[in-house]
Every structure is written in C-alpha cells, then in structure tokens.
Scaffold this active site. Structure first.
Site, mmCIF file in Angstrom:
data_model
loop_
_atom_site.group_PDB
_atom_site.id
_atom_site.type_symbol
_atom_site.label_atom_id
_atom_site.label_comp_id
_atom_site.label_asym_id
_atom_site.label_seq_id
_atom_site.Cartn_x
_atom_site.Cartn_y
_atom_site.Cartn_z
ATOM 1 N N TYR A 1 19.879 34.491 3.925
ATOM 2 C CA TYR A 1 18.488 34.500 3.470
ATOM 3 C C TYR A 1 18.424 34.511 1.945
ATOM 4 O O TYR A 1 17.646 33.761 1.345
ATOM 5 C CB TYR A 1 17.750 35.713 4.035
ATOM 6 C CG TYR A 1 16.337 35.842 3.506
ATOM 7 C CD1 TYR A 1 15.350 34.940 3.874
ATOM 8 C CD2 TYR A 1 15.990 36.867 2.610
ATOM 9 C CE1 TYR A 1 14.053 35.049 3.380
ATOM 10 C CE2 TYR A 1 14.708 36.983 2.113
ATOM 11 C CZ TYR A 1 13.745 36.073 2.505
ATOM 12 O OH TYR A 1 12.462 36.180 2.002
ATOM 13 N N SER B 1 7.949 42.700 -4.645
ATOM 14 C CA SER B 1 7.374 41.667 -3.795
ATOM 15 C C SER B 1 6.331 42.249 -2.848
ATOM 16 O O SER B 1 6.455 43.382 -2.385
ATOM 17 C CB SER B 1 8.487 40.996 -2.980
ATOM 18 O OG SER B 1 7.944 40.145 -1.991
ATOM 19 N N TYR C 1 0.988 37.447 -3.125
ATOM 20 C CA TYR C 1 0.935 36.116 -2.535
ATOM 21 C C TYR C 1 -0.508 35.710 -2.249
ATOM 22 O O TYR C 1 -1.420 36.547 -2.239
ATOM 23 C CB TYR C 1 1.725 36.081 -1.220
ATOM 24 C CG TYR C 1 3.216 35.928 -1.379
ATOM 25 C CD1 TYR C 1 3.755 34.788 -1.965
ATOM 26 C CD2 TYR C 1 4.092 36.916 -0.931
ATOM 27 C CE1 TYR C 1 5.137 34.640 -2.111
ATOM 28 C CE2 TYR C 1 5.463 36.776 -1.056
ATOM 29 C CZ TYR C 1 5.977 35.628 -1.644
ATOM 30 O OH TYR C 1 7.327 35.490 -1.781
ATOM 31 N N THR D 1 1.980 34.633 -7.154
ATOM 32 C CA THR D 1 2.840 33.512 -6.772
ATOM 33 C C THR D 1 2.004 32.429 -6.100
ATOM 34 O O THR D 1 1.322 32.684 -5.103
ATOM 35 C CB THR D 1 3.948 33.988 -5.814
ATOM 36 O OG1 THR D 1 4.775 34.923 -6.514
ATOM 37 C CG2 THR D 1 4.807 32.818 -5.348
ATOM 38 N N LYS E 1 3.052 32.617 -11.155
ATOM 39 C CA LYS E 1 4.439 32.255 -10.887
ATOM 40 C C LYS E 1 4.517 31.042 -9.966
ATOM 41 O O LYS E 1 3.850 30.995 -8.932
ATOM 42 C CB LYS E 1 5.179 33.435 -10.241
ATOM 43 C CG LYS E 1 6.659 33.201 -9.971
ATOM 44 C CD LYS E 1 7.303 34.457 -9.400
ATOM 45 C CE LYS E 1 8.797 34.296 -9.203
ATOM 46 N NZ LYS E 1 9.132 33.310 -8.158
ATOM 47 N N HIS F 1 10.810 28.508 -7.184
ATOM 48 C CA HIS F 1 11.067 29.515 -6.148
ATOM 49 C C HIS F 1 12.555 29.561 -5.788
ATOM 50 O O HIS F 1 12.938 29.774 -4.639
ATOM 51 C CB HIS F 1 10.233 29.215 -4.897
ATOM 52 C CG HIS F 1 9.736 30.458 -4.201
ATOM 53 N ND1 HIS F 1 8.477 30.955 -4.392
ATOM 54 C CD2 HIS F 1 10.330 31.311 -3.318
ATOM 55 C CE1 HIS F 1 8.303 32.044 -3.645
ATOM 56 N NE2 HIS F 1 9.422 32.279 -2.999
#
Length: 378
Positions: free
Chosen positions: A24, A106, A129, A155, A251, A275
């Site tokens: 991942y 995050s 997000y 993002t 971002k 990314h």
C-alpha cells in the site's frame, strides 16, 4: 541492519510489515509509470558543483506561513499510518515536532486528530479530503481550528480513488481480503503483536463518527469510493476559505492554470504533487511540473512540493526547481514502520545532513539562496 539512507528504511519496512501494508505504501497507480518517473526525473536534475565559496556556516532553517521551521521539510499526510507502528501517527508527530518541522495528519488516519494533538504535545497540520457530506467536513474543520492546527491542507487530486493493482493483489482490497490479511499478519509476528494487538483500536479515527467505532480496513476502501465527491468545483472552495481562518494549502496541483486558480480562491499555498504517482498513472512528474508552476505564480503563493523525494539532496533539488518547502511521504512511513518514532527522527537527521552536504558542495549557505542558479545550466 545498518541505516544510512531512506532506502535502508524501506528494506526494514519490507521485512517487518505484512505484504498488504508494504505494498500500500510502496505502490502506485496502474503500471506505476508516474511513480517511477517521480524518482527518475528528480534524480536527473543536475547541480552545479562550486568550490572555494566559504561554506563554513551552512544553515537549513526557514520561515513559511508565519512559522519558523528548522528544516524546509514537512511530513506529508499519509493514510493508515497507525497500522505501520503502534499508534503510528502519534509517534511520527512527536518525532517531527521534536525536530521542528510540521506533521500533517491525514483525514483517513488511524489515530484521530485529538489523540495526535495530545499525544505529541502540539496540534498537527490537518489534511482534508473532498467529502460529499459537507456538514461532516465542516465538523472536521472546526475541530482542527479548536485544537489549534496551524494549517489546513486540502487535497484536490482525489475526486475518485486511483486504480491501484497492487492493493488487489496484496489483500488490501479484492476477494477474500480479510482472510489474506490475517494470514499475512501471522507471518509477521513482531508486527502482529506490537501493532495488530497492542496498537488497537484499528479504526479510522477521524471518520469514526460517521462510520462507527467498528470502522477499520474493511470499511476503508468502500468509504473512499462512496464518500469522495467528484462533483466539487473551484467555486466550492469559497466556503472552506470562509470557515478556515489559518493558512489554507491546496494539495495536488500539477497544471499552471490550476495553480493560478488556487491563488484566485484565496489559498495561501499549494503543494505541487501527483499524489506520489498514486492517482493518474501517466501524469507528469512533480520535478517536471514544478518550474513552470513557479514561473506562472511569480511568488503569489507559497509553493510546496512532494512526490519522489527520498533524500536531503532531493529536497535541495526541489527547492532549486522553485519550491519553498518540501513534503516527504513514503520516506517517513518506511522509517516509522522500520523503527517507530526513533526511525522518523533518524530519517529527518539523515535528510538534514544530506541537505547540508548538498548545499556546501553547491556553494550556498542559506535556504533562500537555493534557486535555479545552482542547477547545471542554470
């Protein structure tokens, strides 16, 4: 094992982690063309070696977004990092803050924002997000503000998740994923005990209010696909700008027109990023996109950059290409997985030393002196 570079931490992470977690963080989208270009194109950037330039006093501190940084580096937001070490986001945040650099949490972290802020002694930057539920987004923004987060990183390059073949093969997603992950964990007993057992709860802390306390890896991929909002437009950023009073950093910028638009909506900075090659396979590498974006903005915004950075030398390259600061992603997660908080601290120390060497050998002694003039042919 001997740790001399970020590549050594990668090998340590590979040895310690179940395959689904290593793949991942290590993998990218599609055939991973952009993932590999990020590193290759950055490595191709040649620097001018200078001599007899009095480099006896090299300094690597800088000032960005009204804050003093001991290095022009921040730890980038990476999802699921609480699965790489026990309460991993807290460990990484402690290492970053001890070194005087920002840590960005995050949205899809294991440890929630409040735990990271209290556990590390300082509120991190927070990454948000594009989520369909605007009320939930507003709640996250308000919590970040109330806890004293110094920047919001929004993002924008993930309206839909990228196509990541490795995740299907490794067991993060795909048929019988939970059983495959369990079998892999059995083969990594140190990780299974330290993280799998002692590192609980394995929930997505920031989104547990909408997923419930039973949220975990099984919900992760489904939540991403169902809740990221592909319909968002530049106009929709007005309410984020109006709600968030601190520095707003957008971002995922790779195009000059998008960079100009970010300035128009009131952003304070951007992150030039693809990314880490995890979204559009075939997109331009950050190293190739960065100079044109820096020229187009002409100093209108603070420019950060990521993707492909694996050393302090790479940081200097990014600064020479037009960035004022650099986000590090995979490198710190490898270090965390290999050796926890001490690994992240060691990685930052290595990056600093590599930066000092690169600066001395290119004849500069201050971060603000790093520009296109140190590029070969510059």
């Amino acid at each position: 094992m001997i740790i001399a570079s970020a590549a050594d931490f990668r090998e340590g992470a590979r040895r310690r982690l179940p395959r689904f977690l290593f793949d991942y963080i290590d993998g990218g989208a599609g055939s991973e063309t952009t993932l590999h270009r990020n590193g290759a194109d950055l490595s191709d950037i040649m620097l001018r070696q200078r001599v007899l330039a009095d480099v006896g006093d090299v300094r690597v501190d800088t000032r960005l977004f009204g804050q003093e940084w001991r290095l022009p580096i921040a730890l980038a937001p990476v999802g699921l990092t609480g699965m790489y070490a026990r309460r991993g986001e807290v460990q990484a945040a402690r290492a970053a803050h001890a070194r005087g650099v920002p840590f960005c949490l995050s949205t899809v972290s294991v440890c929630p924002l409040r735990e990271v802020a209290s556990g590390s002694g300082k509120a991190p930057w927070f990454q948000l997000y594009v989520i369909r539920d605007r009320a939930f987004m507003a709640d996250l923004i308000d919590e970040a503000s109330s806890l004293g987060c110094e920047a919001l990183v929004f993002t924008v390059d993930l309206p839909v998740p990228g196509t990541r073949y490795r995740d299907a093969h490794s067991g993060l997603s795909g048929p019988h994923a939970a059983m495959r992950r369990a079998l892999q964990a059995i083969g990594r007993p140190r990780w299974a005990w330290d993280v799998g057992v002692r590192g609980r709860p394995h929930i997505l802390g920031n989104i547990a209010p909408v997923l419930g306390e039973a949220s975990g890896l099984s919900d992760f991929m489904g939540w991403l696909g169902a809740n990221f909002d592909p319909s968002i437009r530049w106009d929709d950023l007005d309410w984020i700008r109006s709600r968030w009073k601190g520095p707003l950093i957008i971002k995922g910028i790779l195009d000059t027109e998008d960079a100009r638009q970010a300035a128009l909506v009131g952003a304070d900075g951007i992150v030039v990023s693809n990314h880490g090659g995890r979204q559009l396979d075939g997109a331009m590498s950050t190293a190739r996109a960065l100079p044109a974006i820096a020229d187009a903005l002409g100093g209108a915004l603070t420019i950060l950059a990521d993707s492909g950075v694996r050393s302090g030398l790479d940081v200097v390259r990014m600064l020479a290409l037009g960035a004022q600061g650099v986000l590090i992603g995979r490198a710190w997660v490898y270090a965390l997985a290999a050796a926890g908080e001490a690994g992240v601290a060691r990685m930052l120390a290595l990056f600093e030393q590599e930066m000092r060497v690169a600066m001395a050998l290119t004849g500069v002694t201050r971060i603000e002196q790093i520009d296109a003039s140190i590029l070969a042919g510059g």
